[in-house]
Design a protein around this motif. Structure first.
Motif, short mmCIF file in Angstrom:
data_model
loop_
_atom_site.label_atom_id
_atom_site.label_comp_id
_atom_site.label_asym_id
_atom_site.label_seq_id
_atom_site.Cartn_x
_atom_site.Cartn_y
_atom_site.Cartn_z
N MET A 1 50.77 40.05 30.52
CA MET A 1 49.85 40.98 29.87
C MET A 1 49.02 41.72 30.92
N LYS A 2 48.86 43.01 30.71
CA LYS A 2 47.97 43.79 31.57
C LYS A 2 46.55 43.72 30.99
N PHE A 3 45.60 43.43 31.86
CA PHE A 3 44.22 43.29 31.38
C PHE A 3 43.24 43.82 32.42
N ASN A 4 42.05 44.16 31.94
CA ASN A 4 40.95 44.51 32.83
C ASN A 4 39.64 44.25 32.09
N TYR A 5 38.98 43.16 32.47
CA TYR A 5 37.74 42.76 31.79
C TYR A 5 36.49 43.12 32.59
N HIS A 6 36.61 44.16 33.42
CA HIS A 6 35.45 44.59 34.21
C HIS A 6 35.61 46.09 34.48
N MET A 7 35.08 46.90 33.55
CA MET A 7 35.21 48.35 33.65
C MET A 7 33.85 49.01 33.40
N HIS A 8 33.60 50.10 34.13
CA HIS A 8 32.34 50.83 33.99
C HIS A 8 32.61 52.25 33.54
N GLY B 1 28.79 39.61 30.35
CA GLY B 1 28.69 39.10 28.99
C GLY B 1 29.80 39.70 28.15
N TYR B 2 30.59 38.86 27.49
CA TYR B 2 31.72 39.31 26.68
C TYR B 2 31.51 38.95 25.21
N GLY B 3 31.98 39.82 24.31
CA GLY B 3 31.89 39.53 22.88
C GLY B 3 30.48 39.56 22.36
N ILE B 4 29.63 40.38 22.96
CA ILE B 4 28.22 40.43 22.60
C ILE B 4 28.00 41.24 21.32
N ASP B 5 26.88 40.93 20.67
CA ASP B 5 26.43 41.72 19.53
C ASP B 5 25.54 42.82 20.07
N ARG C 1 38.37 22.22 37.19
CA ARG C 1 37.59 21.02 37.49
C ARG C 1 36.29 20.97 36.69
N LEU C 2 35.70 22.14 36.47
CA LEU C 2 34.40 22.20 35.82
C LEU C 2 34.50 22.55 34.33
N ASN C 3 35.73 22.65 33.84
CA ASN C 3 35.96 23.00 32.43
C ASN C 3 35.31 24.34 32.09
N LEU C 4 35.55 25.33 32.95
CA LEU C 4 35.06 26.68 32.74
C LEU C 4 36.24 27.60 32.44
N GLU C 5 35.95 28.74 31.82
CA GLU C 5 36.99 29.71 31.51
C GLU C 5 37.20 30.66 32.69
N VAL C 6 38.35 31.32 32.69
CA VAL C 6 38.73 32.24 33.76
C VAL C 6 38.77 33.66 33.23
N SER C 7 38.21 34.59 33.99
CA SER C 7 38.33 36.01 33.65
C SER C 7 38.77 36.78 34.88
N GLY C 8 38.99 38.05 34.70
CA GLY C 8 39.38 38.88 35.82
C GLY C 8 39.24 40.35 35.50
N GLY D 1 48.81 39.21 34.05
CA GLY D 1 48.83 37.76 34.00
C GLY D 1 48.51 37.25 32.61
N ASN D 2 48.18 35.98 32.54
CA ASN D 2 47.92 35.33 31.25
C ASN D 2 46.43 35.11 30.99
N ILE D 3 45.59 35.86 31.66
CA ILE D 3 44.15 35.71 31.47
C ILE D 3 43.73 36.45 30.20
N ARG D 4 42.95 35.79 29.38
CA ARG D 4 42.44 36.41 28.16
C ARG D 4 41.02 35.95 27.91
N VAL D 5 40.14 36.91 27.71
CA VAL D 5 38.75 36.61 27.36
C VAL D 5 38.61 36.82 25.86
N ASN D 6 38.16 35.80 25.14
CA ASN D 6 37.99 35.95 23.69
C ASN D 6 36.86 35.06 23.19
#
Length: 266
Positions: A1-8, A77-81, A236-243, A261-266
């Motif tokens: 999957m093509k993704f971009n979770y950091h755009m201005h 911050g993702y998925g914000i109101d 190791r820290l049970n955290l999520e991955v973004s990119g 890749g297989n990164i997904r923020v939800n």
């Protein structure tokens, strides 16, 4: 999957409109994107509306200027109101500080050097709420002081040489408003902190204790080895991955438009 979770977008220090970001995603087959403007969500409504009815997953986001101790960090911050009163209050405050900083730098280190006035900046930004170095450059570009965006990086370095960005919110506050708005909080571009591996890991542990949800493991300045390290830290820290690529349009022309890749923020 093509993704971009950091755009201005042009609502902070990018050059594309929110609608153009969605158009770029459609043109290049990017399936999932997030708008994460600096300290503002003004462009999110248009961004979400542009993606509605398409196959593109659009995520409302923000990048909050933050600090922990003496360290300045950026929190995504993702998925914000976007109607959250506490979130808006913090972002409005930071936007005002950003504008005051920009005007200070302009009057101290730019205006005389280029024989340019703040009134001329305002003339090209009549409805703008927040001002950034890109706002100055864009106005000067339109008035012929620059020929294109090719000199922008040197312009920024010139400004930062005298006065670096110092406005920020306590990281605890950033986490709090993101979570109260129903979102998740991620640390942006960890490599830019320039810590050793052990220092990074200890810092990630500290942030987890304070409420961080994940780490931006994939970023243009992260090598594949470094991205793997950040993924391991998350495991190791049970955290999520973004990119994300920190896309700024013409203001940062060397940034890639997406990751695969297989990164997904939800």
């Amino acid at each position: 999957m093509k993704f971009n979770y950091h755009m201005h977008s042009c609502y902070s220090d990018g050059t594309d409109t929110p609608e153009q970001l969605v158009e770029l995603a459609a043109e290049h087959g990017i399936q999932s994107i997030a708008l994460t403007d600096h300290d503002t969500i003004e462009g999110v409504e248009a961004f979400m509306a542009a993606a509605a009815g398409t196959d593109i997953e659009a995520i409302p986001g923000v990048e909050i200027s933050s600090r922990i101790g003496q360290k300045y960090v950026h929190i995504l911050g993702y998925g914000i109101d976007t109607k959250s009163a506490e979130l808006l209050e913090l972002l409005n405050s930071l936007t005002a500080e950003a504008t005051a900083y920009t005007k200070y730098v302009f009057e101290g280190y730019v205006a005389e050097n280029y024989n340019y006035s703040w009134e001329q900046v305002l003339n090209h930004n009549k409805n703008r709420k927040g001002f950034y170095l890109s706002s100055l450059y864009d106005a000067m570009l339109k008035d012929g002081l620059f020929s294109d965006w090719g000199a922008y990086s040197n312009f920024v370095r010139h400004c930062f040489r005298f006065e670096g960005q110092c406005y920020s919110a306590p990281v605890e506050k950033s986490f709090d408003v993101i979570k109260k708005s129903g979102g998740k909080a991620f640390l942006a571009h960890p490599k830019l902190m320039k810590l050793s591996l052990d220092e990074e890991y200890q810092f990630f542990k500290q942030l987890k204790d304070l409420g961080v949800d994940g780490i931006e493991a994939y970023y243009p300045e992260h090598s594949p080895k470094e991205s793997s390290w950040y993924e391991l830290c998350c495991e190791r820290l049970n955290l999520e991955v973004s990119g994300g690529t920190d896309w700024h349009g013409m203001a940062r022309v060397k940034s890639p438009l997406y990751f695969f890749g297989n990164i997904r923020v939800n």
